[in-house]
Design a protein around this motif. Structure first.
Motif: not given
Ligand SMILES: [Zn+2]
Length: 193
Positions: A169-174, A183-188
Motif C-alpha cells: 500500500y502506498c504510504n502517501v495516497c493509500r 512507485r505508486c501507480d496512482r500518485c507516482n
Molecule cells: Zn500513491
C-alpha cells in the motif's frame, strides 16, 4: 533507488529520502491552505446568509458560522500536532470484528461492521486501527505477529516483513500496488520498500 537496495524485509529508507520529505512538506502546505479556506468559509458564508436572508437573524448566523469555523480549525490543528509526533513501532497482537447498530430518527436501525487491528507498541501501549468494510485494507493486509511502523507525517502504516506479500500500500495516497512496483501507480510517489 534500485531494486537490490530495496530489500523486502526491514524498514524502508524511503521515509527519510529527500523526495519523500519534500512530498510531506508539500502535502502539509496544501492541507494548511485548505484548513484556512474551510475555517473562513463558514463565518463568511453565514455572514452573507445573515445579511441577505430574512430567515436567519444576523447574530445567530454569526454565532453558527464562527462556531463551525473554529470547530474545523481546532480539529485540523489537533491533526497537525499529531502528524509531528514521532513514528512508533509495534506488533499486531489481535484482530477483531465488531458489529454496531446505528439508530435513525424514524426508529429504524442498520448494522455495520468495524474491523479492528490491535497493535502493541514497543513502549507497551495499545494502538487501534479501526476500519469499515469498504476500506478495511490494513485489516486484510496485517496478520497477528506482524511488525508494523506508524508514520505520523503520512498517517499510514508500514509492514516490516513484506517478503511474503503480493501487494503493497502506498504510504502517501493509500493506493494498492503490486509488490514488484517501486512507485505508486496512482500518485507516482516512492513505495515504502
Ligand atoms: Zn500513491
Amino acid at each position: 533507488m534500485h531494486e537490490e537496495e530495496r530489500p523486502l524485509v526491514g524498514w524502508s529508507r524511503v521515509a527519510d529520502a529527500p523526495e519523500m520529505l519534500e512530498t510531506i512538506q508539500r502535502n502539509r502546505r496544501t492541507s494548511i491552505i485548505w484548513t484556512w479556506v474551510f475555517s473562513l468559509l463558514f463565518p463568511v458564508g453565514f455572514l452573507i446568509a445573515g445579511l441577505f436572508s430574512d430567515e436567519m437573524p444576523l447574530n445567530e448566523a454569526l454565532m453558527v458560522g464562527f462556531g463551525l469555523g473554529l470547530f474545523i480549525l481546532a480539529i485540523n490543528l489537533w491533526r497537525f500536532a499529531n502528524t509531528k509526533r514521532r513514528a512508533w513501532d509495534g506488533v499486531v497482537v489481535k484482530k477483531m470484528e465488531k458489529r454496531h447498530y446505528k439508530r435513525h430518527d424514524d426508529g429504524s436501525s442498520h448494522a455495520y461492521m468495524e474491523y479492528i487491528v490491535l497493535v502493541e507498541t514497543e513502549q507497551g501501549k495499545t494502538k487501534r486501527i479501526v476500519e469499515r468494510k469498504r476500506g478495511r485494507d490494513m485489516y486484510d493486509y496485517l496478520v497477528v505477529g506482524d511488525r508494523v511502523r506508524y508514520h505520523p507525517a503520512l498517517e499510514t502504516y508500514e509492514k516490516y516483513d513484506k517478503s511474503k506479500d503480493e501487494v503493497i500500500y502506498c504510504n502517501v495516497c493509500r493506493g494498492r500496488n503490486p509488490i514488484s512496483k517501486d512507485r505508486c501507480d496512482r500518485c507516482n510517489n516512492l513505495l515504502f520498500k
